[in-house]
Design a protein around this motif. Sequence first.
Motif, PDB file in Angstrom:
ATOM      1  N   GLU A 137     -14.219  -0.171 -19.725  1.00 39.70           N
ATOM      2  CA  GLU A 137     -13.082  -0.348 -20.633  1.00 39.70           C
ATOM      3  C   GLU A 137     -11.838   0.334 -20.078  1.00 39.70           C
ATOM      4  N   LEU A 138     -10.721  -0.366 -20.170  1.00 42.93           N
ATOM      5  CA  LEU A 138      -9.414   0.209 -19.876  1.00 42.93           C
ATOM      6  C   LEU A 138      -8.594   0.156 -21.160  1.00 42.93           C
ATOM      7  N   SER A 148      -7.246  -2.341 -25.942  1.00 44.64           N
ATOM      8  CA  SER A 148      -8.365  -2.118 -25.034  1.00 44.64           C
ATOM      9  C   SER A 148      -8.848  -3.433 -24.448  1.00 44.64           C
ATOM     10  N   GLN A 149      -9.194  -3.402 -23.195  1.00 44.65           N
ATOM     11  CA  GLN A 149      -9.770  -4.557 -22.523  1.00 44.65           C
ATOM     12  C   GLN A 149     -11.023  -4.113 -21.758  1.00 44.65           C
ATOM     13  N   THR A 150     -12.095  -4.892 -21.875  1.00 46.31           N
ATOM     14  CA  THR A 150     -13.317  -4.636 -21.115  1.00 46.31           C
ATOM     15  C   THR A 150     -13.429  -5.681 -20.019  1.00 46.31           C
ATOM     16  N   SER A 151     -13.632  -5.231 -18.813  1.00 42.66           N
ATOM     17  CA  SER A 151     -13.670  -6.154 -17.685  1.00 42.66           C
ATOM     18  C   SER A 151     -14.787  -5.774 -16.722  1.00 42.66           C
ATOM     19  N   ALA A 152     -15.128  -6.723 -15.858  1.00 44.92           N
ATOM     20  CA  ALA A 152     -16.138  -6.501 -14.824  1.00 44.92           C
ATOM     21  C   ALA A 152     -15.454  -6.399 -13.471  1.00 44.92           C
ATOM     22  N   GLY A 153     -16.165  -5.845 -12.504  1.00 41.02           N
ATOM     23  CA  GLY A 153     -15.635  -5.700 -11.168  1.00 41.02           C
ATOM     24  C   GLY A 153     -16.751  -5.376 -10.201  1.00 41.02           C
ATOM     25  N   TRP A 154     -16.471  -4.549  -9.229  1.00 45.68           N
ATOM     26  CA  TRP A 154     -17.461  -4.223  -8.217  1.00 45.68           C
ATOM     27  C   TRP A 154     -17.375  -2.755  -7.842  1.00 45.68           C
ATOM     28  N   SER A 182      -6.917  -7.306 -16.421  1.00 45.85           N
ATOM     29  CA  SER A 182      -6.898  -8.069 -17.683  1.00 45.85           C
ATOM     30  C   SER A 182      -5.464  -8.106 -18.195  1.00 45.85           C
ATOM     31  N   ASN A 183      -5.143  -9.139 -18.945  1.00 45.15           N
ATOM     32  CA  ASN A 183      -3.795  -9.266 -19.507  1.00 45.15           C
ATOM     33  C   ASN A 183      -3.632  -8.355 -20.716  1.00 45.15           C
ATOM     34  N   PHE A 184      -2.651  -7.460 -20.635  1.00 44.73           N
ATOM     35  CA  PHE A 184      -2.343  -6.554 -21.747  1.00 44.73           C
ATOM     36  C   PHE A 184      -1.063  -7.009 -22.436  1.00 44.73           C
ATOM     37  N   ALA A 185      -1.159  -7.223 -23.740  1.00 41.96           N
ATOM     38  CA  ALA A 185       0.021  -7.637 -24.507  1.00 41.96           C
ATOM     39  C   ALA A 185       1.059  -6.523 -24.572  1.00 41.96           C
ATOM     40  N   TYR A 193      -8.071  -1.080 -13.385  1.00 42.38           N
ATOM     41  CA  TYR A 193      -8.284   0.318 -13.021  1.00 42.38           C
ATOM     42  C   TYR A 193      -9.166   0.403 -11.791  1.00 42.38           C
ATOM     43  N   ARG A 194      -8.650   1.070 -10.766  1.00 45.04           N
ATOM     44  CA  ARG A 194      -9.401   1.302  -9.534  1.00 45.04           C
ATOM     45  C   ARG A 194      -9.497   2.804  -9.323  1.00 45.04           C
TER      46      ARG A 194
END
Length: 206
Positions: A137-138, A148-154, A182-185, A193-194
Amino acid sequence: MKRFAVGAAALTLASTVPPARAADYYAPRQPYTVNQPLNAYSWAGPYLGGNLGYAWGTVSNNPTKPSGIVGGVQGGYNFQDGPWVFGIEGDLEATGADDTFAPWKFSNPWFGTVRGRVGYAFSNILFYGTGGLAFGELRGQTFGLTESQTSAGWTLGAGVEFGVAQNWTAKVEYLYVDLSESNFAITGTSNGYRFDMLRVGVNYHF
């Protein structure tokens, strides 16, 4: 008479031999021992443990650089073929990583990974590389608004694990994690986030 005396002496001497031999036959033997070398340390099987570390990173398309303490649990399963160790591991982490710049605040409350591991063992010391899926989550905040946005990555990393006691190991591990954008309004753009993470952990092997 002389012959009789000699014969009697010989008979007396012969009669004392069997008991002596019998005593030799039935005397207690020394315990039999085998000097067998200890088996090599085994990494095979399931394990469960915990970890604690620190993460530092950046948010894409934003000046914030969230960083903070990370802690959580991990579990996995190893297969071993000689010195080669192959496995899969998953973990779930809570983090205090956040940062504020001007009106923006971004944080990463939690994340997790599911990774493969490939390593080479020198008895109770295992060097390994790891990589796979990351998700988390970011959270962004500005002017009293939160999104808040939850995303996948590596993720990709490496580590070393030590057998420190029967069934117990300790490890030091580095991971690079990339959570996709992710698109944040509230920002009007895409943010991801890295981060880098260094952590220590312990595992109990069943």
